[in-house]
Scaffold this motif. Structure first.
Motif, PDB file in Angstrom:
ATOM      1  N   GLU A  31       0.838  -1.192   0.000  1.00 17.51           N
ATOM      2  CA  GLU A  31       0.000   0.000   0.000  1.00 17.51           C
ATOM      3  C   GLU A  31       0.876   1.246   0.000  1.00 17.51           C
ATOM      4  N   ALA A  32       0.441   2.255  -0.736  1.00 12.58           N
ATOM      5  CA  ALA A  32       1.238   3.473  -0.850  1.00 12.58           C
ATOM      6  C   ALA A  32       1.474   4.139   0.492  1.00 12.58           C
ATOM      7  N   HIS A  33       0.531   3.976   1.427  1.00 12.20           N
ATOM      8  CA  HIS A  33       0.689   4.589   2.747  1.00 12.20           C
ATOM      9  C   HIS A  33       1.698   3.838   3.617  1.00 12.20           C
ATOM     10  N   ASP A  34       2.052   2.623   3.204  1.00 12.97           N
ATOM     11  CA  ASP A  34       3.065   1.848   3.922  1.00 12.97           C
ATOM     12  C   ASP A  34       4.430   2.241   3.372  1.00 12.97           C
ATOM     13  N   ILE A  35       4.921   3.388   3.806  1.00  9.49           N
ATOM     14  CA  ILE A  35       6.180   3.916   3.281  1.00  9.49           C
ATOM     15  C   ILE A  35       7.337   2.967   3.562  1.00  9.49           C
ATOM     16  N   GLU A  36       7.429   2.497   4.789  1.00 10.38           N
ATOM     17  CA  GLU A  36       8.547   1.628   5.170  1.00 10.38           C
ATOM     18  C   GLU A  36       8.542   0.333   4.360  1.00 10.38           C
ATOM     19  N   GLY A  37       7.359  -0.299   4.248  1.00  9.30           N
ATOM     20  CA  GLY A  37       7.272  -1.543   3.490  1.00  9.30           C
ATOM     21  C   GLY A  37       7.543  -1.333   2.009  1.00  9.30           C
ATOM     22  N   SER A  38       7.045  -0.222   1.467  1.00 15.53           N
ATOM     23  CA  SER A  38       7.255   0.067   0.047  1.00 15.53           C
ATOM     24  C   SER A  38       8.724   0.322  -0.247  1.00 15.53           C
ATOM     25  N   VAL A  39       9.385   1.050   0.628  1.00 16.65           N
ATOM     26  CA  VAL A  39      10.804   1.325   0.446  1.00 16.65           C
ATOM     27  C   VAL A  39      11.618   0.031   0.511  1.00 16.65           C
ATOM     28  N   ALA A  40      11.298  -0.830   1.472  1.00 14.17           N
ATOM     29  CA  ALA A  40      12.021  -2.104   1.595  1.00 14.17           C
ATOM     30  C   ALA A  40      11.852  -2.949   0.337  1.00 14.17           C
ATOM     31  N   GLN A  41      10.635  -2.949  -0.205  1.00  9.04           N
ATOM     32  CA  GLN A  41      10.394  -3.729  -1.415  1.00  9.04           C
ATOM     33  C   GLN A  41      11.127  -3.128  -2.618  1.00  9.04           C
ATOM     34  N   ALA A  42      11.171  -1.819  -2.701  1.00  6.09           N
ATOM     35  CA  ALA A  42      11.892  -1.169  -3.794  1.00  6.09           C
ATOM     36  C   ALA A  42      13.378  -1.495  -3.742  1.00  6.09           C
ATOM     37  N   VAL A  43      13.946  -1.491  -2.540  1.00  5.17           N
ATOM     38  CA  VAL A  43      15.361  -1.832  -2.375  1.00  5.17           C
ATOM     39  C   VAL A  43      15.605  -3.272  -2.843  1.00  5.17           C
ATOM     40  N   ALA A  44      14.695  -4.181  -2.476  1.00  6.67           N
ATOM     41  CA  ALA A  44      14.830  -5.586  -2.891  1.00  6.67           C
ATOM     42  C   ALA A  44      14.726  -5.719  -4.409  1.00  6.67           C
ATOM     43  N   LEU A  45      13.845  -4.950  -5.020  1.00  8.83           N
ATOM     44  CA  LEU A  45      13.698  -4.999  -6.477  1.00  8.83           C
ATOM     45  C   LEU A  45      14.957  -4.498  -7.176  1.00  8.83           C
ATOM     46  N   GLU A  46      15.514  -3.418  -6.663  1.00  7.26           N
ATOM     47  CA  GLU A  46      16.745  -2.905  -7.267  1.00  7.26           C
ATOM     48  C   GLU A  46      17.850  -3.944  -7.168  1.00  7.26           C
ATOM     49  N   ARG A  47      17.959  -4.599  -6.021  1.00  7.85           N
ATOM     50  CA  ARG A  47      18.990  -5.632  -5.849  1.00  7.85           C
ATOM     51  C   ARG A  47      18.761  -6.807  -6.798  1.00  7.85           C
ATOM     52  N   ALA A  48      17.488  -7.083  -7.110  1.00  4.31           N
ATOM     53  CA  ALA A  48      17.164  -8.199  -8.005  1.00  4.31           C
ATOM     54  C   ALA A  48      17.443  -7.877  -9.467  1.00  4.31           C
ATOM     55  N   GLY A  49      17.699  -6.596  -9.767  1.00  2.00           N
ATOM     56  CA  GLY A  49      18.009  -6.215 -11.139  1.00  2.00           C
ATOM     57  C   GLY A  49      16.947  -5.385 -11.825  1.00  2.00           C
ATOM     58  N   CYS A  50      15.946  -4.934 -11.076  1.00  2.44           N
ATOM     59  CA  CYS A  50      14.909  -4.089 -11.659  1.00  2.44           C
ATOM     60  C   CYS A  50      15.518  -2.735 -12.021  1.00  2.44           C
ATOM     61  N   GLN A  51      15.204  -2.239 -13.213  1.00  4.18           N
ATOM     62  CA  GLN A  51      15.807  -0.996 -13.695  1.00  4.18           C
ATOM     63  C   GLN A  51      14.873   0.205 -13.631  1.00  4.18           C
ATOM     64  N   ILE A  52      13.582  -0.046 -13.555  1.00  3.03           N
ATOM     65  CA  ILE A  52      12.576   1.006 -13.404  1.00  3.03           C
ATOM     66  C   ILE A  52      11.506   0.463 -12.470  1.00  3.03           C
ATOM     67  N   ILE A  53      11.166   1.230 -11.432  1.00  4.99           N
ATOM     68  CA  ILE A  53      10.184   0.766 -10.446  1.00  4.99           C
ATOM     69  C   ILE A  53       8.949   1.659 -10.500  1.00  4.99           C
ATOM     70  N   ARG A  54       7.776   1.024 -10.575  1.00  9.46           N
ATOM     71  CA  ARG A  54       6.511   1.766 -10.621  1.00  9.46           C
ATOM     72  C   ARG A  54       5.763   1.581  -9.301  1.00  9.46           C
ATOM     73  N   ALA A  55       5.111   2.638  -8.878  1.00  9.36           N
ATOM     74  CA  ALA A  55       4.327   2.587  -7.647  1.00  9.36           C
ATOM     75  C   ALA A  55       2.950   3.178  -7.895  1.00  9.36           C
ATOM     76  N   ALA A  56       1.925   2.508  -7.406  1.00 12.41           N
ATOM     77  CA  ALA A  56       0.571   3.055  -7.475  1.00 12.41           C
ATOM     78  C   ALA A  56       0.465   4.195  -6.465  1.00 12.41           C
ATOM     79  N   VAL A  57      -0.082   5.326  -6.917  1.00 10.16           N
ATOM     80  CA  VAL A  57      -0.289   6.475  -6.038  1.00 10.16           C
ATOM     81  C   VAL A  57      -1.781   6.814  -6.107  1.00 10.16           C
ATOM     82  N   PRO A  58      -2.567   6.276  -5.178  1.00 17.99           N
ATOM     83  CA  PRO A  58      -4.030   6.368  -5.293  1.00 17.99           C
ATOM     84  C   PRO A  58      -4.643   7.682  -4.832  1.00 17.99           C
ATOM     85  N   ASP A  59      -3.886   8.501  -4.080  1.00 18.78           N
ATOM     86  CA  ASP A  59      -4.437   9.768  -3.611  1.00 18.78           C
ATOM     87  C   ASP A  59      -3.306  10.769  -3.431  1.00 18.78           C
TER      88      ASP A  59
END
Length: 348
Positions: A31-59
């Motif tokens: 969830e976009a309001h889960d800043i800590e969880g979203s950041v942790a997941q983004a860091v994991a994606l970058e480490r996995a080799g993701c080159q562009i990360i998209r996030a849903a921003v509902p409000d």
């Protein structure tokens, strides 16, 4: 293969189109309001080799996620916006690298104009995303269903709105959950425009079937020379999307790293090829060497295939030979195959 000549669009420091290497994208599922969880997941994606990360921003309030992500990872961030154009404006101010919108669902033209103006001032590209569920009623009535032609007409209609506003830093995606429709739509789009294309089979399903549908759909297009950036959409951990995308690019000859070859096994096999192959492939998952590795089970096809590889083994009766650059190096016991093969790969 010959790549289609598309425009080049810059998403942060990453080029999309214009002959640039095909990039891998994924999307956060916290969830976009889960800043800590979203950041942790983004860091994991970058480490996995993701080159562009998209996030849903509902409000509008969720736009603060963008700054947090920008501070945590070095890859570009894309804001996925629906319905409220003010969210896009907030994300632009927060430093987002790309905006994903569907001009058809954010209301009157003045709202699209506001988003385009804000993006143009900061050199932020816009991805127009069209899928089977977002085609306009008039276009659906014309074609009777969300056909490939309907999807392309919808996407190019929205692109024309941006063109009328003098905006051309546009990326287009035209996704269907039906593989054949996806392939037909992108082929048609490649004939009708030179915008960079974001490939994907939408709502592809869980990991097993989703990977198969994505490999067929995305892989077919890449082998046609179509596609500038890809997302494998899975009902799974986003890191699985990145790994699948990387493997699709490797299979299409568009990314380096280890090319792994192993035989399907048969009654002639005298070693545990399945276990050996799985162990070796897993150990090489993060290896960036541009090499071909073969794990073959018997003397029928094994020596030939292994000789074609940079390094490989061909199995015998409870043993194997290691073949390096076409030459047999030595014979080893089955229990030592994985360790010895990995040691040889390390020395390459």
């Amino acid at each position: 293969m010959t790549r289609e000549n598309t425009r080049r669009v810059m998403c942060g420091g990453v080029a999309i189109g214009g002959g640039a290497p095909v990039t891998i994208q994924s999307m956060l599922n916290r969830e976009a309001h889960d800043i800590e969880g979203s950041v942790a997941q983004a860091v994991a994606l970058e480490r996995a080799g993701c080159q562009i990360i998209r996030a849903a921003v509902p409000d509008v309030q969720s736009a603060r996620l963008i700054e947090a992500l920008k501070n945590a990872v070095s890859v570009p961030i894309v804001a996925d916006i629906h319905f409220d154009y003010r969210i896009a404006l907030e994300c632009v101010q927060a430093g987002v690298d790309k905006i994903r919108i569907n001009p058809g669902n954010i209301g009157e033209r003045s709202r699209t104009e506001a988003v385009v103006k804000a993006c143009a001032e900061k050199n932020i590209p816009i991805r127009i995303g069209v899928n089977s569920g977002s085609v306009e009623k008039e276009i659906l009535a014309k074609y009777g269903s969300p056909t490939a032609e309907a999807l392309v007409e919808s996407a190019l209609y929205h692109a024309s709105i941006l063109e009328e506003l003098g905006f051309f830093d546009t990326v287009i995606s035209i996704k269907s959950s039906t593989v054949k429709t996806t392939i037909e739509a992108y082929r048609l789009a490649a004939q009708r425009c030179d915008y960079p294309l974001h490939l994907g089979v939408t709502e592809a399903g869980t990991a097993r079937m989703g990977m198969i549908k994505s490999a067929v759909g995305i892989g077919s297009l890449l082998c046609d020379g179509i596609g500038d950036t890809i997302r494998v959409s899975l009902t799974a951990d986003p890191a699985e999307e990145v790994r699948a995308a990387r493997d699709i690019l490797k299979a299409c000859g568009l990314r380096g790293g280890v090319e792994f070859v192993s035989c399907p096994t048969c009654g002639r096999t005298k070693i545990d090829v399945i276990s050996i192959a799985e162990q070796v492939q897993q150990a090489l998952e993060s290896c960036e060497k541009d090499i071909r590795v073969a794990v073959m089970g018997c003397v029928v096809n094994g020596p030939g295939e292994a000789r074609e590889a940079d390094i490989g083994i061909a199995g015998g009766d409870g043993c194997a030979v290691i073949i390096r650059k076409g030459e047999i190096i030595r014979k080893i016991a089955e229990a030592d195959i994985v360790r010895e093969l990995l040691a040889e790969i390390e020395s390459l």
